[in-house]
Design a protein around this motif. Structure first.
Motif, PDB file in Angstrom:
ATOM      1  N   VAL A 163       0.835  -1.200   0.000  1.00 41.83           N
ATOM      2  CA  VAL A 163       0.000   0.000   0.000  1.00 41.83           C
ATOM      3  C   VAL A 163       0.871   1.252   0.000  1.00 41.83           C
ATOM      4  CG1 VAL A 163      -1.632   1.366   1.354  1.00 41.83           C
ATOM      5  CG2 VAL A 163      -2.004  -1.100   1.057  1.00 41.83           C
ATOM      6  N   ASN A 164       1.879   1.268   0.860  1.00 42.59           N
ATOM      7  CA  ASN A 164       2.754   2.442   0.939  1.00 42.59           C
ATOM      8  C   ASN A 164       3.481   2.692  -0.379  1.00 42.59           C
ATOM      9  OD1 ASN A 164       2.062   2.994   3.595  1.00 42.59           O
ATOM     10  ND2 ASN A 164       3.737   1.772   4.453  1.00 42.59           N
ATOM     11  N   MET A 165       3.748   1.621  -1.105  1.00 41.58           N
ATOM     12  CA  MET A 165       4.452   1.760  -2.383  1.00 41.58           C
ATOM     13  C   MET A 165       3.711   2.699  -3.323  1.00 41.58           C
ATOM     14  SD  MET A 165       7.054   0.409  -4.329  1.00 41.58           S
ATOM     15  CE  MET A 165       7.407  -1.289  -3.926  1.00 41.58           C
ATOM     16  N   VAL A 166       2.380   2.627  -3.350  1.00 40.83           N
ATOM     17  CA  VAL A 166       1.609   3.382  -4.354  1.00 40.83           C
ATOM     18  C   VAL A 166       0.849   4.578  -3.789  1.00 40.83           C
ATOM     19  CG1 VAL A 166       1.393   1.515  -6.008  1.00 40.83           C
ATOM     20  CG2 VAL A 166      -0.235   1.656  -4.135  1.00 40.83           C
ATOM     21  N   VAL A 167       0.981   4.843  -2.491  1.00 41.81           N
ATOM     22  CA  VAL A 167       0.326   6.025  -1.926  1.00 41.81           C
ATOM     23  C   VAL A 167       1.336   7.033  -1.386  1.00 41.81           C
ATOM     24  CG1 VAL A 167      -1.686   4.643  -1.307  1.00 41.81           C
ATOM     25  CG2 VAL A 167       0.048   5.106   0.436  1.00 41.81           C
ATOM     26  N   SER A 168       2.622   6.698  -1.435  1.00 36.67           N
ATOM     27  CA  SER A 168       3.639   7.557  -0.838  1.00 36.67           C
ATOM     28  C   SER A 168       3.991   8.740  -1.727  1.00 36.67           C
ATOM     29  CB  SER A 168       4.910   6.734  -0.583  1.00 36.67           C
ATOM     30  OG  SER A 168       5.482   6.314  -1.810  1.00 36.67           O
ATOM     31  N   ASP A 169       4.533   9.773  -1.115  1.00 41.32           N
ATOM     32  CA  ASP A 169       5.035  10.915  -1.876  1.00 41.32           C
ATOM     33  C   ASP A 169       6.176  10.481  -2.791  1.00 41.32           C
ATOM     34  OD1 ASP A 169       3.246  12.682  -0.759  1.00 41.32           O
ATOM     35  OD2 ASP A 169       4.615  13.340   0.830  1.00 41.32           O
ATOM     36  N   GLU A 170       6.971   9.498  -2.334  1.00 38.48           N
ATOM     37  CA  GLU A 170       8.081   9.017  -3.155  1.00 38.48           C
ATOM     38  C   GLU A 170       7.558   8.429  -4.469  1.00 38.48           C
ATOM     39  OE1 GLU A 170      11.716   5.705  -3.065  1.00 38.48           O
ATOM     40  OE2 GLU A 170      10.433   5.986  -1.305  1.00 38.48           O
ATOM     41  N   PHE A 171       6.481   7.656  -4.376  1.00 35.68           N
ATOM     42  CA  PHE A 171       5.917   7.083  -5.600  1.00 35.68           C
ATOM     43  C   PHE A 171       5.335   8.187  -6.480  1.00 35.68           C
ATOM     44  CE2 PHE A 171       2.365   5.481  -8.101  1.00 35.68           C
ATOM     45  CZ  PHE A 171       2.992   4.469  -8.821  1.00 35.68           C
ATOM     46  N   LYS A 172       4.617   9.121  -5.885  1.00 36.44           N
ATOM     47  CA  LYS A 172       4.025  10.219  -6.650  1.00 36.44           C
ATOM     48  C   LYS A 172       5.103  10.973  -7.422  1.00 36.44           C
ATOM     49  CE  LYS A 172       1.426  14.532  -6.117  1.00 36.44           C
ATOM     50  NZ  LYS A 172       0.830  15.491  -5.138  1.00 36.44           N
ATOM     51  N   GLN A 173       6.190  11.309  -6.737  1.00 37.83           N
ATOM     52  CA  GLN A 173       7.259  12.064  -7.375  1.00 37.83           C
ATOM     53  C   GLN A 173       7.972  11.251  -8.450  1.00 37.83           C
ATOM     54  OE1 GLN A 173       9.616  13.269  -4.000  1.00 37.83           O
ATOM     55  NE2 GLN A 173       7.957  14.528  -3.145  1.00 37.83           N
ATOM     56  N   THR A 174       8.152   9.953  -8.173  1.00 43.86           N
ATOM     57  CA  THR A 174       8.812   9.087  -9.147  1.00 43.86           C
ATOM     58  C   THR A 174       7.957   8.939 -10.401  1.00 43.86           C
ATOM     59  OG1 THR A 174       9.948   7.850  -7.392  1.00 43.86           O
ATOM     60  CG2 THR A 174       9.775   6.792  -9.551  1.00 43.86           C
ATOM     61  N   ALA A 175       6.661   8.716 -10.209  1.00 45.27           N
ATOM     62  CA  ALA A 175       5.755   8.568 -11.348  1.00 45.27           C
ATOM     63  C   ALA A 175       5.720   9.846 -12.180  1.00 45.27           C
ATOM     64  CB  ALA A 175       4.360   8.197 -10.862  1.00 45.27           C
ATOM     65  N   GLU A 176       5.700  10.983 -11.512  1.00 42.64           N
ATOM     66  CA  GLU A 176       5.694  12.257 -12.233  1.00 42.64           C
ATOM     67  C   GLU A 176       6.986  12.450 -13.015  1.00 42.64           C
ATOM     68  OE1 GLU A 176       4.977  15.054  -9.121  1.00 42.64           O
ATOM     69  OE2 GLU A 176       2.780  14.833  -9.209  1.00 42.64           O
ATOM     70  N   ALA A 177       8.108  12.043 -12.405  1.00 45.02           N
ATOM     71  CA  ALA A 177       9.397  12.174 -13.087  1.00 45.02           C
ATOM     72  C   ALA A 177       9.454  11.263 -14.315  1.00 45.02           C
ATOM     73  CB  ALA A 177      10.530  11.831 -12.124  1.00 45.02           C
ATOM     74  N   ILE A 178       8.892  10.068 -14.202  1.00 45.83           N
ATOM     75  CA  ILE A 178       8.875   9.127 -15.327  1.00 45.83           C
ATOM     76  C   ILE A 178       8.052   9.695 -16.480  1.00 45.83           C
ATOM     77  CG2 ILE A 178       7.940   6.899 -16.063  1.00 45.83           C
ATOM     78  CD1 ILE A 178       8.861   5.774 -13.359  1.00 45.83           C
ATOM     79  N   ARG A 179       6.865  10.176 -16.166  1.00 43.47           N
ATOM     80  CA  ARG A 179       6.013  10.734 -17.217  1.00 43.47           C
ATOM     81  C   ARG A 179       6.677  11.949 -17.877  1.00 43.47           C
ATOM     82  NH1 ARG A 179       2.256  10.589 -12.835  1.00 43.47           N
ATOM     83  NH2 ARG A 179       1.098   8.614 -12.778  1.00 43.47           N
ATOM     84  N   LYS A 180       7.257  12.801 -17.055  1.00 44.97           N
ATOM     85  CA  LYS A 180       7.890  14.021 -17.568  1.00 44.97           C
ATOM     86  C   LYS A 180       9.080  13.693 -18.464  1.00 44.97           C
ATOM     87  CE  LYS A 180       9.711  18.509 -16.055  1.00 44.97           C
ATOM     88  NZ  LYS A 180      10.007  19.367 -14.870  1.00 44.97           N
ATOM     89  N   SER A 181       9.779  12.600 -18.150  1.00 44.77           N
ATOM     90  CA  SER A 181      10.945  12.211 -18.938  1.00 44.77           C
ATOM     91  C   SER A 181      10.581  11.737 -20.333  1.00 44.77           C
ATOM     92  CB  SER A 181      11.713  11.091 -18.226  1.00 44.77           C
ATOM     93  OG  SER A 181      11.005   9.850 -18.307  1.00 44.77           O
ATOM     94  N   GLY A 182       9.334  11.301 -20.510  1.00 41.08           N
ATOM     95  CA  GLY A 182       8.899  10.756 -21.786  1.00 41.08           C
ATOM     96  C   GLY A 182       9.308   9.315 -22.002  1.00 41.08           C
ATOM     97  N   LYS A 183       9.973   8.729 -21.015  1.00 39.25           N
ATOM     98  CA  LYS A 183      10.413   7.341 -21.167  1.00 39.25           C
ATOM     99  C   LYS A 183       9.270   6.342 -20.961  1.00 39.25           C
ATOM    100  CE  LYS A 183      15.156   8.341 -19.724  1.00 39.25           C
ATOM    101  NZ  LYS A 183      16.226   8.060 -18.712  1.00 39.25           N
TER     102      LYS A 183
END
Length: 417
Positions: A163-183
């Motif tokens: 649960v913590n994996m997908v609700v944490s700020d770390e996941f939010k920031q990582t997901a945003e960085a992935i999308r922003k990278s275009g990868k």
């Protein structure tokens, strides 16, 4: 996402009065070795398959997703699925199939532009996704992935950690960085864990994922925790892809005896629509507007033809027909409960993971994944494998699909141990 498209099945219009209101999922060799009631027509090159919107992601994908298979035939299967109109393809690091896709892209670069590509990896922490994504890009020989999943969320984590994996700020920031990278355009996770209802509910409430792939059955009780979680996903615009919808000798590669004839007899609508039992299952799944696509590990051209034919001829099943299909499948003793939530182990008074054990047995016996079944079985802790002393009658009575554990579990020890 409501723009006109003659090849797209509208997500609302097919929910006719009395139609199914439960969610569904399937990732299996949905077509079996037996032919349908009447052989479907051969796939025409470039033929289209109906599409649905993947949640609020802003992209439409084919209702069929070609899953990974092991073996030398996969290169041919990829190309045949594409020629048949499938534009969604699934793989993962652990499948060992990414090189097949890379080879395909190298031989025909235009293909990569036309498909929706999914791959997966297994991080212990969200930040690991960034380096893992680079590894998957290298393995696939592409500069972007359409959908990047955490693979099997919950299998290698405690419930709290999952649960913590997908609700944490770390996941939010990582997901945003992935999308922003275009990868990777979109980020999510897959899960067939017994606690997936809780994981999916919490992830939907947090709203950081774009899509989820889950194990599921179309006759999920409307008041179940998983059904409520999928309602939340629908409300939040999270795309849902079905997988692991397998039922042993009925929906596996080797149906036994007269099962298919009996199912067709029990469900008259199948005969009326000229559908095989496998096609009927797909229609049951697609009758739920929340499900975007069905991931099927189609292993030969016959299975692709049958499933593509089912997609092109899709009409929603009504609740009465869904009930008949459910009863017919349960009458033949499934080997996997796609609605498993662990209640069987609780009722049996055991720490053994009965639902997972029978799932691995199904991989081994009916889907041909013998090495993977043994590998995953070996990774289970000893207490999860030790079903000795369990009250198997009580476990069967509690199981949503009444698995005959007394018959199945000795086979687990023999085939996987």
């Amino acid at each position: 996402m409501s723009r006109p498209d003659p090849d797209r099945t509208d997500r609302r219009s097919f929910l006719q009065a009395g139609a199914i209101a439960s969610a569904a999922a399937l990732s299996t060799s949905a077509a079996g070795a037996n032919p349908p009631a009447q052989d479907p027509p051969a796939a025409a090159p470039g033929a289209t398959i109906p599409k649905r919107a993947l949640g609020k992601a802003g992209v439409e994908v084919t209702m069929l997703d070609q899953g990974a298979i092991r073996g030398p035939s996969y290169d041919r299967i990829l190309r045949y699925a594409f020629a048949s109109g499938i534009r969604m393809f699934d793989t993962a690091k652990v499948y060992g199939t990414e090189p097949n896709l890379r080879r395909w892209f190298e031989q025909d670069p235009e293909v990569r532009k036309e498909i929706f590509l999914i791959t997966k990896d297994m991080p212990k922490a969200p930040s690991q996704l960034l380096s893992m994504l680079d590894e998957r890009l290298e393995a696939l020989g592409t500069d972007y992935i359409d959908l990047f999943f955490i693979h099997g969320l919950g299998d290698d984590h405690s419930l709290d950690d999952a649960v913590n994996m997908v609700v944490s700020d770390e996941f939010k920031q990582t997901a945003e960085a992935i999308r922003k990278s275009g990868k990777a355009r979109f980020v999510g996770f897959s899960s067939h864990h017994k606690d997936r209802a809780t994981i999916i509910q919490k992830a939907a409430e947090a709203g950081y994922v774009d899509a989820i792939m889950l194990q599921y059955r179309p006759w999920l009780p409307a008041d179940s925790a998983l059904n409520r979680a999928l309602d939340t996903c629908w409300e939040k615009g999270i795309g849902l892809i079905s997988m692991k919808q397998i039922a042993g000798q009925f929906f596996g590669d080797k149906p036994e005896g007269n099962i298919l004839d009996d199912v067709s007899r029990r469900v008259p609508t199948l005969k009326e629509r000229n559908l095989s039992p496998f096609q009927g299952l797909l229609h049951a799944i697609w009758s739920d507007e929340r499900i975007t696509s069905v991931c099927c590990s189609m292993r030969n051209t016959e299975q692709i033809r049958e499933n593509v034919d089912a997609a092109r001829r899709f009409e929603p099943l009504e609740a009465a027909d869904l009930g008949l299909l459910r009863d017919a499948t349960l009458a033949h003793g499934p080997t996997l409960c796609a609605n498993c939530d662990g209640r069987c182990s609780d009722a049996g008074g055991t720490r053994a993971d009965l639902g997972t054990l029978t799932r691995y047995l199904t991989y081994y016996r009916h889907l041909g994944d013998r090495s993977e079944a043994r590998r995953q079985y070996a990774l289970l802790p000893p207490e999860a494998r030790d079903w000795s002393g369990a009250d198997l009658d009580s476990a069967r009575a509690a199981c949503p699909e009444r698995l005959d554990f007394a018959r199945l579990l000795p086979g687990v020890d023999r085939d996987l141990g």
